[in-house]
Design a protein around this motif. Structure first.
Motif, short mmCIF file in Angstrom:
data_model
loop_
_atom_site.label_atom_id
_atom_site.label_comp_id
_atom_site.label_asym_id
_atom_site.label_seq_id
_atom_site.Cartn_x
_atom_site.Cartn_y
_atom_site.Cartn_z
N ASP A 227 0.86 -1.18 0.00
CA ASP A 227 0.00 0.00 0.00
C ASP A 227 0.89 1.23 0.00
N VAL A 228 0.71 2.10 -1.00
CA VAL A 228 1.54 3.30 -1.15
C VAL A 228 0.65 4.54 -1.08
N THR A 229 0.97 5.42 -0.15
CA THR A 229 0.26 6.70 -0.04
C THR A 229 1.25 7.82 -0.36
N LEU A 230 0.94 8.58 -1.40
CA LEU A 230 1.86 9.59 -1.93
C LEU A 230 1.38 10.99 -1.58
N ASN A 231 2.33 11.85 -1.25
CA ASN A 231 2.04 13.27 -1.05
C ASN A 231 3.28 14.08 -1.42
N PHE A 232 3.09 15.39 -1.59
CA PHE A 232 4.20 16.28 -1.93
C PHE A 232 4.35 17.36 -0.88
N LYS A 247 11.24 22.08 -12.72
CA LYS A 247 10.82 22.37 -11.35
C LYS A 247 11.10 21.17 -10.45
N LYS A 248 11.66 21.47 -9.30
CA LYS A 248 12.01 20.40 -8.37
C LYS A 248 10.93 20.25 -7.31
N TYR A 249 10.52 19.01 -7.07
CA TYR A 249 9.52 18.72 -6.05
C TYR A 249 10.10 17.72 -5.06
N GLU A 250 9.43 17.60 -3.94
CA GLU A 250 9.83 16.63 -2.92
C GLU A 250 8.64 15.72 -2.65
N ALA A 251 8.75 14.47 -3.09
CA ALA A 251 7.67 13.50 -2.94
C ALA A 251 7.94 12.61 -1.74
N ASP A 252 6.91 12.37 -0.95
CA ASP A 252 6.98 11.45 0.18
C ASP A 252 6.01 10.30 -0.07
N MET A 253 6.49 9.07 0.13
CA MET A 253 5.68 7.89 -0.13
C MET A 253 5.71 6.97 1.09
N CYS A 254 4.55 6.77 1.67
CA CYS A 254 4.43 5.85 2.80
C CYS A 254 4.09 4.46 2.25
N VAL A 255 4.95 3.48 2.53
CA VAL A 255 4.77 2.14 1.97
C VAL A 255 4.58 1.13 3.10
N ARG A 256 3.49 0.40 3.01
CA ARG A 256 3.21 -0.67 3.97
C ARG A 256 3.06 -1.98 3.22
N ARG A 257 3.63 -3.05 3.78
CA ARG A 257 3.59 -4.37 3.12
C ARG A 257 2.60 -5.28 3.85
N PHE A 258 1.70 -5.91 3.08
CA PHE A 258 0.74 -6.86 3.61
C PHE A 258 0.94 -8.20 2.90
N PRO A 259 1.41 -9.23 3.61
CA PRO A 259 1.54 -10.56 2.97
C PRO A 259 0.21 -11.00 2.39
N GLN A 279 -9.62 3.53 4.52
CA GLN A 279 -9.85 4.34 5.71
C GLN A 279 -8.52 4.64 6.41
N GLU A 280 -7.62 3.64 6.41
CA GLU A 280 -6.29 3.85 6.99
C GLU A 280 -5.48 4.82 6.14
N LYS A 281 -5.60 4.72 4.80
CA LYS A 281 -4.89 5.66 3.92
C LYS A 281 -5.38 7.09 4.16
#
Length: 376
Positions: A227-232, A247-259, A279-281
């Protein structure tokens, strides 16, 4: 403004970059067409060859993000999860809020060596888009009309074909089905209310059929769902045109692994699992908006030189004869030839702009404005 920064804003430079991408893409598509003879002889060899051909095209876009604009991508996860990247078949779930969300996903696949073999469940209209859809066709991308009654058999057949894929693949799903807009969100939440589902603030209601079918068909092949949740950072809303302008941006990606074994096999229970995930995202996005950071350790996978070297190869091969030809046209002094050349340049400019337009939110499909009102 430095000289390099000045060059990044010049239309002629953008046009040359577009020329390299388009012409190299057409060459790659032609080579892919020729590789079809390999399929009945050695299917797995055909697949490996096409992974590398696709990499040669897609990595040019990744080069723009990493080397041209210098955009930074930071992962928020845990070490155990990051250690699995590029070492297993997985399904990726990514929020669909930004014009370049696919590009941020691609830069991660590139850094972990699976860009050429990455897959997506794509809308059928893209099949007819030169370069993008044509390359995906040879990669066995699963296309759908987004009408489940018509798509079911096609999607199941396409997914099952990937069960013996020889290279690690990341199969991307945009479970929301379309990019987030305020209109689509309002309609989506009306549907959530009618179904008794919790409302989401930052996402559309996920469409569960594609997810549950992918999990069922790829069970035994895929090891996990990421599960990947992306924001800038800075509440930026980047675009491909912005990247092209450097233009330079800064991307943040929250990654969670579910077997995969943790995801229910029953279709209804798997659909409920997906709703809970969104709902968690939503809670993760709320946290990011308040604190400017996702939970977890921060990782910055180093960029690799291959995307830059690949682009320089194609630029060297294609721009040298272009410059020679252009110089010859103007040296001829023929008004007819000069006008024809300028017309060709104008057509190329229009074509490149249309390709960029595929990523723009305001020019995206109207899918979702009414579709959310229909049953899945």
């Amino acid at each position: 403004m430095g000289f390099i920064a000045f060059l990044k804003t010049q239309f002629i430079v953008h046009l040359l970059i577009g020329f390299v991408f388009v012409v190299s893409g057409l060459i790659i598509n032609f080579i892919q067409l020729c590789t079809l003879v390999l399929w009945p002889i050695n299917k797995q060899f055909y697949r490996r060859v096409n992974c590398r051909l696709a990499y040669s095209l897609w990595s040019q876009l990744v080069m723009l993000l990493e080397w041209w604009s210098g955009t930074e991508c930071t992962l928020f996860s845990d070490e155990a999860t990051v250690n699995t990247f590029g070492k297993e078949h997985v399904i990726i779930i990514l929020n669909h809020n930004f014009e370049i969300d696919f590009l941020c996903g691609w830069t991660m696949t590139e850094r972990f060596g699976v860009l050429g073999s990455s897959k997506v469940l794509a809308k059928r209209e893209l099949l007819y888009v030169p370069l993008i859809g044509w390359t995906w066709y040879f990669l066995e991308i699963v296309f759908c009309k987004r009408k489940w009654e018509e798509d079911r058999d096609t999607v199941i057949e396409g997914l099952k074909r990937l069960a013996d894929y020889p290279e690690y693949m990341w199969f991307l799903l945009y479970c929301e089905g379309t990019r987030f807009t305020e209109t689509k969100h309002r309609i989506s939440m009306e549907v959530a209310e009618s179904k008794g589902l919790p409302k989401l603030k930052y996402h559309l209601l996920p469409r569960t059929k594609g997810f549950t079918t992918a999990v069922q068909c790829l069970r035994g092949t895929v090891s996990a769902v990421y599960d990947v949740t992306l924001n800038f950072r800075g509440n930026k809303n980047p675009s491909l045109l912005g990247i092209l302008y450097g233009k330079k941006y800064e991307a943040d990606m929250c990654v969670r692994r579910f077997p995969l074994e943790d995801i229910p096999q029953d279709e209804k229970e798997a659909a409920n699992w997906l709703h809970k995930l969104y709902q968690e995202k939503d809670a993760l996005q709320e946290m990011y908006n308040k604190e400017g950071i996702f939970p977890g350790q921060q990782f910055k996978p180093p960029r690799r030189p291959w995307t830059l070297l690949n682009f320089l190869f194609w630029a060297t091969v294609l721009l040298s004869p272009l410059f020679t030809f252009g110089f010859g046209v103007f040296a001829s002094g023929s008004p007819l030839l000069i006008l024809a050349f300028l017309g060709l340049v104008g057509a190329a400019s229009f074509g490149v702009r249309r390709l960029i337009g595929v990523t723009e939110i305001e020019k995206g499909s109207s899918y979702g404005n009414q579709e959310f009102k229909k049953k899945e």
